[in-house]
Design an enzyme around this catalytic site. Structure first.
Site, PDB file in Angstrom:
ATOM      1  N   GLU A 140       0.757  -1.157   0.062  1.00 37.04           N
ATOM      2  CA  GLU A 140      -0.044   0.064   0.019  1.00 37.04           C
ATOM      3  C   GLU A 140       0.836   1.317   0.151  1.00 37.04           C
ATOM      4  O   GLU A 140       1.963   1.206   0.631  1.00 37.04           O
ATOM      5  CB  GLU A 140      -0.980   0.057   1.315  1.00 37.04           C
ATOM      6  CG  GLU A 140      -1.868  -1.298   1.302  1.00 37.04           C
ATOM      7  CD  GLU A 140      -2.865  -1.413   2.101  1.00 37.04           C
ATOM      8  OE1 GLU A 140      -4.214  -1.435   1.767  1.00 37.04           O
ATOM      9  OE2 GLU A 140      -2.851  -0.745   3.361  1.00 37.04           O
ATOM     10  N   CYS A 199       3.461   8.298   1.263  1.00 36.93           N
ATOM     11  CA  CYS A 199       4.128   7.641   2.214  1.00 36.93           C
ATOM     12  C   CYS A 199       4.500   6.256   1.549  1.00 36.93           C
ATOM     13  O   CYS A 199       3.201   5.654   0.861  1.00 36.93           O
ATOM     14  CB  CYS A 199       2.885   7.348   3.286  1.00 36.93           C
ATOM     15  SG  CYS A 199       3.366   6.219   4.454  1.00 36.93           S
ATOM     16  N   CYS A 210       5.887  -6.916   7.263  1.00 37.32           N
ATOM     17  CA  CYS A 210       7.228  -6.529   8.113  1.00 37.32           C
ATOM     18  C   CYS A 210       7.462  -7.498   9.147  1.00 37.32           C
ATOM     19  O   CYS A 210       6.520  -8.496   9.702  1.00 37.32           O
ATOM     20  CB  CYS A 210       6.729  -5.225   9.060  1.00 37.32           C
ATOM     21  SG  CYS A 210       7.784  -4.484   9.807  1.00 37.32           S
ATOM     22  N   CYS A 212       5.337  -4.960  15.974  1.00 37.49           N
ATOM     23  CA  CYS A 212       5.069  -3.992  16.936  1.00 37.49           C
ATOM     24  C   CYS A 212       3.658  -4.096  17.465  1.00 37.49           C
ATOM     25  O   CYS A 212       2.843  -4.519  16.416  1.00 37.49           O
ATOM     26  CB  CYS A 212       5.395  -2.672  16.326  1.00 37.49           C
ATOM     27  SG  CYS A 212       6.991  -2.433  16.098  1.00 37.49           S
ATOM     28  N   CYS A 243       0.756  -2.362  15.709  1.00 36.33           N
ATOM     29  CA  CYS A 243       0.546  -1.994  14.477  1.00 36.33           C
ATOM     30  C   CYS A 243       0.152  -3.106  13.607  1.00 36.33           C
ATOM     31  O   CYS A 243       0.502  -4.194  13.689  1.00 36.33           O
ATOM     32  CB  CYS A 243       2.130  -1.891  13.803  1.00 36.33           C
ATOM     33  SG  CYS A 243       2.411  -1.376  12.049  1.00 36.33           S
ATOM     34  N   CYS A 299      -1.420   5.788   9.649  1.00 41.53           N
ATOM     35  CA  CYS A 299      -0.380   5.394  10.374  1.00 41.53           C
ATOM     36  C   CYS A 299      -0.858   3.863  11.002  1.00 41.53           C
ATOM     37  O   CYS A 299      -1.620   3.751  11.730  1.00 41.53           O
ATOM     38  CB  CYS A 299       0.379   6.090  11.404  1.00 41.53           C
ATOM     39  SG  CYS A 299       0.905   7.590  10.796  1.00 41.53           S
TER      40      CYS A 299
HETATM   41  N1  SAH Z   1       9.174   0.461  10.639  1.00 38.42           N
HETATM   42  C1  SAH Z   1       9.273   1.679  10.439  1.00 38.42           C
HETATM   43  C2  SAH Z   1       8.378   2.345   9.452  1.00 38.42           C
HETATM   44  C3  SAH Z   1       6.939   2.345  10.041  1.00 38.42           C
HETATM   45  S1  SAH Z   1       6.320   3.855   9.725  1.00 38.42           S
HETATM   46  C4  SAH Z   1       8.856   2.344  11.783  1.00 38.42           C
HETATM   47  O1  SAH Z   1       8.691   1.756  12.634  1.00 38.42           O
HETATM   48  O2  SAH Z   1       9.352   3.386  12.046  1.00 38.42           O
HETATM   49  C5  SAH Z   1       4.830   3.879  10.580  1.00 38.42           C
HETATM   50  C6  SAH Z   1       4.722   4.771  12.027  1.00 38.42           C
HETATM   51  O3  SAH Z   1       3.322   4.353  12.442  1.00 38.42           O
HETATM   52  C7  SAH Z   1       5.525   4.390  12.982  1.00 38.42           C
HETATM   53  O4  SAH Z   1       5.933   5.135  14.072  1.00 38.42           O
HETATM   54  C8  SAH Z   1       4.652   3.184  13.706  1.00 38.42           C
HETATM   55  O5  SAH Z   1       5.180   2.924  14.861  1.00 38.42           O
HETATM   56  C9  SAH Z   1       3.339   4.039  13.754  1.00 38.42           C
HETATM   57  N2  SAH Z   1       2.335   3.233  13.911  1.00 38.42           N
HETATM   58  C10 SAH Z   1       2.290   1.867  13.581  1.00 38.42           C
HETATM   59  N3  SAH Z   1       0.811   1.258  13.874  1.00 38.42           N
HETATM   60  C11 SAH Z   1       0.139   2.503  14.504  1.00 38.42           C
HETATM   61  C12 SAH Z   1      -1.212   2.679  14.746  1.00 38.42           C
HETATM   62  N4  SAH Z   1      -2.213   1.681  14.837  1.00 38.42           N
HETATM   63  N5  SAH Z   1      -1.620   3.972  15.026  1.00 38.42           N
HETATM   64  C13 SAH Z   1      -0.755   4.902  15.131  1.00 38.42           C
HETATM   65  N6  SAH Z   1       0.782   4.654  14.745  1.00 38.42           N
HETATM   66  C14 SAH Z   1       0.893   3.661  14.410  1.00 38.42           C
END
Ligand code: SAH
Length: 378
Positions: free
Chosen positions: A110, A123, A130, A134, A137, A359
């Site tokens: 995406e 983006c 991945c 996390c 996420c 995000c």
């Molecule tokens: N792997 C990289 C790139 C992903 S960036 C990283 O972790 O930085 C995407 C951003 O959105 C990251 O800061 C991630 O932690 C955040 N993110 C992931 N899931 C989310 C959610 N459900 N709500 C808000 N932010 C989220």
């Protein structure tokens, strides 16, 4: 010869000719050599192709008007100019667009376009799925399917420019002015391809988006961080999300490998960080988990001495997510505390939530198949 071109060649046949789009200069040069362009013309021909592919965005050799007809035909016999194929486009009520892009092997990622008053941000994803898992996420629930190639990373941008019809129109502001590597995947687990793609994107004779308008976000792959600063010089964003290791170990399991102290040391020494070029710390606001005033105090203490800003991200929910978003007042209070301590602390407005483009909401249906085959689970 670049790895990409080798891969392209191994697939090369009349039925599936090699694609020139997404190659770097070295790759284009090799492609030209393969159609017997003499050594003395290679530089000029590479520049020509570069201009048409990355500055003008053409998808047809016939459009290359300063290239002779016979040479265009020779290129067309052997190569194609193609992008990934979009399976769907969803447009949010706030103007955010999300594309699901499918590559020839069936894998999908995406890509999201976020228009704002003074800029337009694309983006981009760096992996299908991945590995990081996390807890908050959505992409993490997909597992890793594979790394994207440099070409596939570039395709996302070219594709978005096609869709937004923004190939050069002199004097008009760019619709895509900024790029964030904040889509699916961990860019620093696919560094070589990400670097190659960004070098294509930053090249002044092509797409020409400056490193100052590109932000790479990492969950904290500490050993790779100095290279990002030294070799690419793009802005760094770090997904911090917690102020003590016990909490961060759960939210961002990568923390067990690279704990907070090591991560912040890498930020302190990040090449090129300054008050004019701050490191962004992303901090997802999770109700009752990391959003107290004590957390805010610890945060300020931890980052002292780092030229930083804090991006507070209200948690974006997804089906089955184990967390809730902090209350709006809690987010405001947290932000005000950090702000009073001297750090900009903008709250990231959720964009595109209605089409699951915000995000952490990205996820494709691509799955890793047993025995290494890949495909979709539908
Ligand atoms: N792997 C990289 C790139 C992903 S960036 C990283 O972790 O930085 C995407 C951003 O959105 C990251 O800061 C991630 O932690 C955040 N993110 C992931 N899931 C989310 C959610 N459900 N709500 C808000 N932010 C989220």
């Amino acid at each position: 010869m670049s790895v990409m071109l080798e891969a392209a060649h191994s697939r090369s046949s009349m039925a599936n000719p090699a694609n020139l789009v997404g190659l770097d200069r070295e790759g284009l040069r090799a492609a030209l050599l393969a159609v017997n362009v003499p050594e003395r013309e290679l530089r000029m021909r590479t520049s020509q192709l570069w201009h048409w592919i990355y500055h003008r965005g053409v998808t047809d050799f016939a459009a290359m008007t300063d290239v002779s007809k016979s040479f265009r035909a020779a290129l067309g016999d052997r190569y194609v100019l193609s992008r990934g194929e979009a399976v769907s486009e969803r447009i949010s009520s706030d103007g955010t667009r999300k594309w699901l892009i499918r590559f020839p092997d069936g894998n999908e990622v995406e890509t999201v376009y976020i228009p704002e008053e003074d800029r337009g941000t694309l983006c981009i994803s760096s992996q299908v799925g991945c590995t990081l898992n996390c807890r908050f996420c959505h992409t993490g629930t997909q597992g890793l399917v594979r790394n994207l190639t440099a070409a596939e990373i570039v395709f996302q941008l070219l594709f978005a420019r096609d869709s937004l019809e923004e190939w050069p129109s002199p004097g008009e502001p760019r619709r895509i002015s900024n790029i964030v590597l904040m889509g699916m995947g961990e860019p620093l687990y696919n560094y070589d391809n990400v670097a190659r793609a960004l070098n294509i994107v930053m090249d002044a004779e092509g797409i020409s988006i400056s490193r100052r308008r590109i932000t790479l976000s990492t969950a904290g792959v500490v050993p790779m961080m100095p290279r990002v600063g030294a070799e690419l010089g793009v802005n760094l964003a770090v997904s911090l999300h917690a102020v003590d290791d016990a909490v961060r170990d759960v939210l961002v399991p990568l923390n067990r490998k690279y704990p907070i102290a090591e991560l912040l040391e890498a930020c302190r020494t990040y090449p090129g960080a300054s008050n004019a070029r701050r490191i962004t710390f992303e901090y997802v606001m999770l109700k009752g988990i990391n959003d107290s005033l004590d957390d805010a105090k610890s945060l300020v203490r931890l980052i002292s001495g780092i030229p930083a800003k804090i991006n507070l991200i209200p948690f974006n929910p997804w089906p089955g997510a184990p967390y809730e978003c902090s209350d709006p007042e809690t987010i405001v209070r947290f932000g005000e505390f950090v702000n009073r301590a001297g750090y900009a602390s903008p709250v990231r407005a959720p964009r595109g939530r209605d089409v699951m483009a915000a995000c952490g909401q990205l996820k494709s249906m691509s799955v890793r198949q047993p025995g290494g085959r890949r495909g979709r689970d539908t």
